[in-house]
Design a protein around this motif. Sequence first.
Motif, PDB file in Angstrom:
ATOM      1  N   THR A 131      -1.213 -10.383 -12.941  1.00  0.00           N
ATOM      2  CA  THR A 131      -1.899 -10.794 -11.709  1.00  0.00           C
ATOM      3  C   THR A 131      -1.507  -9.910 -10.529  1.00  0.00           C
ATOM      4  N   ALA A 132      -0.265  -9.422 -10.504  1.00  0.00           N
ATOM      5  CA  ALA A 132       0.134  -8.496  -9.437  1.00  0.00           C
ATOM      6  C   ALA A 132      -0.613  -7.175  -9.563  1.00  0.00           C
ATOM      7  N   ALA A 133      -0.797  -6.713 -10.807  1.00  0.00           N
ATOM      8  CA  ALA A 133      -1.540  -5.461 -11.012  1.00  0.00           C
ATOM      9  C   ALA A 133      -2.990  -5.618 -10.552  1.00  0.00           C
ATOM     10  N   ARG A 134      -3.593  -6.760 -10.874  1.00  0.00           N
ATOM     11  CA  ARG A 134      -4.959  -7.016 -10.407  1.00  0.00           C
ATOM     12  C   ARG A 134      -5.026  -6.995  -8.881  1.00  0.00           C
ATOM     13  N   ALA A 135      -4.056  -7.650  -8.252  1.00  0.00           N
ATOM     14  CA  ALA A 135      -4.062  -7.740  -6.794  1.00  0.00           C
ATOM     15  C   ALA A 135      -3.891  -6.366  -6.161  1.00  0.00           C
ATOM     16  N   LEU A 136      -2.974  -5.550  -6.697  1.00  0.00           N
ATOM     17  CA  LEU A 136      -2.792  -4.205  -6.152  1.00  0.00           C
ATOM     18  C   LEU A 136      -4.042  -3.350  -6.349  1.00  0.00           C
ATOM     19  N   ARG A 137      -4.692  -3.514  -7.478  1.00  0.00           N
ATOM     20  CA  ARG A 137      -5.935  -2.774  -7.732  1.00  0.00           C
ATOM     21  C   ARG A 137      -6.982  -3.133  -6.676  1.00  0.00           C
ATOM     22  N   GLU A 138      -7.116  -4.429  -6.392  1.00  0.00           N
ATOM     23  CA  GLU A 138      -8.101  -4.882  -5.413  1.00  0.00           C
ATOM     24  C   GLU A 138      -7.735  -4.434  -3.999  1.00  0.00           C
ATOM     25  N   GLU A 139      -6.429  -4.511  -3.673  1.00  0.00           N
ATOM     26  CA  GLU A 139      -6.002  -4.172  -2.306  1.00  0.00           C
ATOM     27  C   GLU A 139      -6.102  -2.691  -2.012  1.00  0.00           C
ATOM     28  N   THR A 140      -5.744  -1.859  -2.998  1.00  0.00           N
ATOM     29  CA  THR A 140      -5.605  -0.422  -2.736  1.00  0.00           C
ATOM     30  C   THR A 140      -6.772   0.402  -3.267  1.00  0.00           C
ATOM     31  N   GLY A 141      -7.555  -0.177  -4.169  1.00  0.00           N
ATOM     32  CA  GLY A 141      -8.620   0.593  -4.786  1.00  0.00           C
ATOM     33  C   GLY A 141      -8.134   1.571  -5.835  1.00  0.00           C
ATOM     34  N   ARG A 142      -6.839   1.519  -6.171  1.00  0.00           N
ATOM     35  CA  ARG A 142      -6.274   2.415  -7.176  1.00  0.00           C
ATOM     36  C   ARG A 142      -6.253   1.721  -8.542  1.00  0.00           C
ATOM     37  N   PRO A 143      -6.466   2.463  -9.621  1.00  0.00           N
ATOM     38  CA  PRO A 143      -6.260   1.870 -10.942  1.00  0.00           C
ATOM     39  C   PRO A 143      -4.800   1.425 -11.076  1.00  0.00           C
ATOM     40  N   CYS A 144      -4.583   0.191 -11.532  1.00  0.00           N
ATOM     41  CA  CYS A 144      -3.231  -0.343 -11.638  1.00  0.00           C
ATOM     42  C   CYS A 144      -3.094  -1.051 -12.982  1.00  0.00           C
ATOM     43  N   VAL A 145      -2.085  -0.673 -13.737  1.00  0.00           N
ATOM     44  CA  VAL A 145      -1.930  -1.116 -15.125  1.00  0.00           C
ATOM     45  C   VAL A 145      -0.674  -1.979 -15.261  1.00  0.00           C
ATOM     46  N   PRO A 146      -0.782  -3.155 -15.900  1.00  0.00           N
ATOM     47  CA  PRO A 146       0.423  -3.959 -16.171  1.00  0.00           C
ATOM     48  C   PRO A 146       1.128  -3.450 -17.430  1.00  0.00           C
ATOM     49  N   VAL A 147       2.429  -3.232 -17.328  1.00  0.00           N
ATOM     50  CA  VAL A 147       3.216  -2.669 -18.430  1.00  0.00           C
ATOM     51  C   VAL A 147       4.396  -3.587 -18.725  1.00  0.00           C
ATOM     52  N   ALA A 161       0.837  -1.212   0.000  1.00  0.00           N
ATOM     53  CA  ALA A 161       0.000   0.000   0.000  1.00  0.00           C
ATOM     54  C   ALA A 161       0.867   1.256   0.000  1.00  0.00           C
ATOM     55  N   GLU A 162       1.957   1.235   0.756  1.00  0.00           N
ATOM     56  CA  GLU A 162       2.875   2.384   0.777  1.00  0.00           C
ATOM     57  C   GLU A 162       3.478   2.628  -0.596  1.00  0.00           C
ATOM     58  N   ALA A 163       3.927   1.545  -1.246  1.00  0.00           N
ATOM     59  CA  ALA A 163       4.529   1.684  -2.573  1.00  0.00           C
ATOM     60  C   ALA A 163       3.513   2.214  -3.579  1.00  0.00           C
ATOM     61  N   ALA A 164       2.283   1.742  -3.475  1.00  0.00           N
ATOM     62  CA  ALA A 164       1.235   2.217  -4.379  1.00  0.00           C
ATOM     63  C   ALA A 164       0.961   3.707  -4.159  1.00  0.00           C
ATOM     64  N   ALA A 165       0.907   4.117  -2.903  1.00  0.00           N
ATOM     65  CA  ALA A 165       0.636   5.522  -2.608  1.00  0.00           C
ATOM     66  C   ALA A 165       1.763   6.416  -3.116  1.00  0.00           C
ATOM     67  N   ALA A 166       3.006   5.960  -2.954  1.00  0.00           N
ATOM     68  CA  ALA A 166       4.153   6.761  -3.415  1.00  0.00           C
ATOM     69  C   ALA A 166       4.155   6.890  -4.935  1.00  0.00           C
ATOM     70  N   SER A 167       3.879   5.785  -5.641  1.00  0.00           N
ATOM     71  CA  SER A 167       3.917   5.841  -7.107  1.00  0.00           C
ATOM     72  C   SER A 167       2.743   6.644  -7.663  1.00  0.00           C
ATOM     73  N   ALA A 168       1.627   6.683  -6.932  1.00  0.00           N
ATOM     74  CA  ALA A 168       0.462   7.434  -7.398  1.00  0.00           C
ATOM     75  C   ALA A 168       0.739   8.934  -7.451  1.00  0.00           C
ATOM     76  N   LEU A 169       1.778   9.377  -6.747  1.00  0.00           N
ATOM     77  CA  LEU A 169       2.143  10.800  -6.745  1.00  0.00           C
ATOM     78  C   LEU A 169       2.996  11.183  -7.940  1.00  0.00           C
ATOM     79  N   ARG A 170       3.355  10.193  -8.782  1.00  0.00           N
ATOM     80  CA  ARG A 170       4.222  10.475  -9.934  1.00  0.00           C
ATOM     81  C   ARG A 170       3.461  10.122 -11.223  1.00  0.00           C
ATOM     82  N   PRO A 171       2.490  10.932 -11.623  1.00  0.00           N
ATOM     83  CA  PRO A 171       1.707  10.614 -12.824  1.00  0.00           C
ATOM     84  C   PRO A 171       2.581  10.614 -14.071  1.00  0.00           C
ATOM     85  N   MET A 172       2.145   9.880 -15.050  1.00  0.00           N
ATOM     86  CA  MET A 172       2.872   9.781 -16.307  1.00  0.00           C
ATOM     87  C   MET A 172       2.700  11.063 -17.112  1.00  0.00           C
TER      88      MET A 172
END
Length: 541
Positions: A102-118, A31-42
């Motif tokens: 599958t990791a992107a799906r799991a992070l999306r479910e855990e954090t509620g954030r949109p998560c894209v596999p690249v 969750a911490e990693a997701a929150a940190a990366s969400a602050l750096r939009p593409m």
Amino acid sequence: MTPSFPTAWLKGDPRALAFLPDRFRHRAARAEAAAASALRPMSSALLDVVVAQNARLAPSPARERHLEELARPGTIAVVTGQQMGLFLGPLFTLYKAAAAITAARALREETGRPCVPVFWLQTEDHDLPEVDHCFIASPRGSAKRVALDVPEAAASRAPVAHRKLGASVTQALEALRGELGAEPQASEHLELLARAYQPDATLAEAFTQVLAALFADEGLVFIDPRDARLAPFAAPIHRFAIQDASAISTALSRRVEALTQAGFSEQVHIRPGSPLGFYSPDGIEGARYRLDPAGADTWSLVGHPRGATVTTGELLDWLEREPLRFTTSALLRPLLQDTWLPTAAYVGGPGEVSYFAQLSPLYEHAGLPMPLVVPRARFRVLDDRARRLLHKLGLTPDEVGEPRDALLTRLATRDASEPYEPAGTLEARLFGAFSSELDRLGESMLKLDPQLLDALKRTRGTVRAAVSRLAARYGRALALRDEVTTERVDRLRAMLVPDGAPQERIHGMAYYACRFGSRAFTRQVLDACVPFSGDLRDLMP
């Protein structure tokens, strides 16, 4: 003995965790990693190029949705990548992509954030002999090597992005057809490959088309850094690597020293004072060279046939005018990825895990947080043919990885109508009895004549050598006693541990896709993936 770094890390060895914490295992850390990366939009300008790149692929509504999500603030990414192996290269390429999804799906479910596999296409690499071939598992067991005919492959220094497949790809496809054409789903998979692997296509184009088709329903997004439209976005990273080369290499060297003192090996050699990138002096499609310090503001091009040099000023000038002349190394690539993308996690294999163990000082120097490092999925495919052989031999999949001679001897001993002593036991028993008797007689002999000492030593050595030769012949006879068992063991080993290596590092996908179907096999891999695991799992299509 200290195990390899990835093995120790996966086992939770504190020595390894001191260099690369296993944050991927812990929901709070994710969750911490997701929150940190969400602050750096593409960047919108960068995303426009990525959208254009993906538009060249077969349509995928899921991919289009993911690209739309990347345009929104707060979206995060799970990234993986790989070299452009012929016909997708080893199986682990497929496993990496599936693990990222599958990791992107799991992070999306855990954090509620949109998560894209690249999927990051490693088109900047130049090691053509690593990617110009693949190995195809065979119903007969042994793997067949299928390769492009590239006579100058070993000397090639140009990025593979510019490598056309050429006419020999047609022969490679025919070799696949000859080997696998009788399998139930061969026509479907071979047609998929034939559409992509055309002589005028590049390795990267063909690779991407096939992988995109396999994961169209999951919306895997692709990014190719070898694009003139993206090069200006990479220029700041290359400038940073050149201007701070000394400080970066010093920090990385200290990291390697600490790893070595902890008992681990250096994965990537650090060249003192050198930048982490490559430079192509003859243009964007030309050979690329590392840079070594050669005096004040001067660099030598390592391996250049004329021993050429370049000044810092010239490098920075070319970086401004033609940034595509610059390419990343294995250590600089992650920093570029995480500068461009809102990377919450990177899915990597054992080698990449070792890279990241060295990389903390680079991220700190750049002021960028490291993403979660997630081990890729690992599978051992046990198809019906392998399962039948396992049943006939009475073996478990793990036992197949034992040394061949030891395995054959054990099987021969186990299945014998009368028990046969293992060769090592026989040798110890025969020589032990002789040695004990010689020791007993030797004491009285030496009292009789001390000059007999040399004769006793020679006799002991001669008998030991003779007994060892006898035991070796006996062991070989045991091992080869049952030719049917030997043939089955060799066939099974070729299926599960080809050349003694994990199946996923040698075999390509073609055999399994031709047997079970491209999408069906891909679906089974996806369904078997356990997010944030890294454990070896058996796949039984």
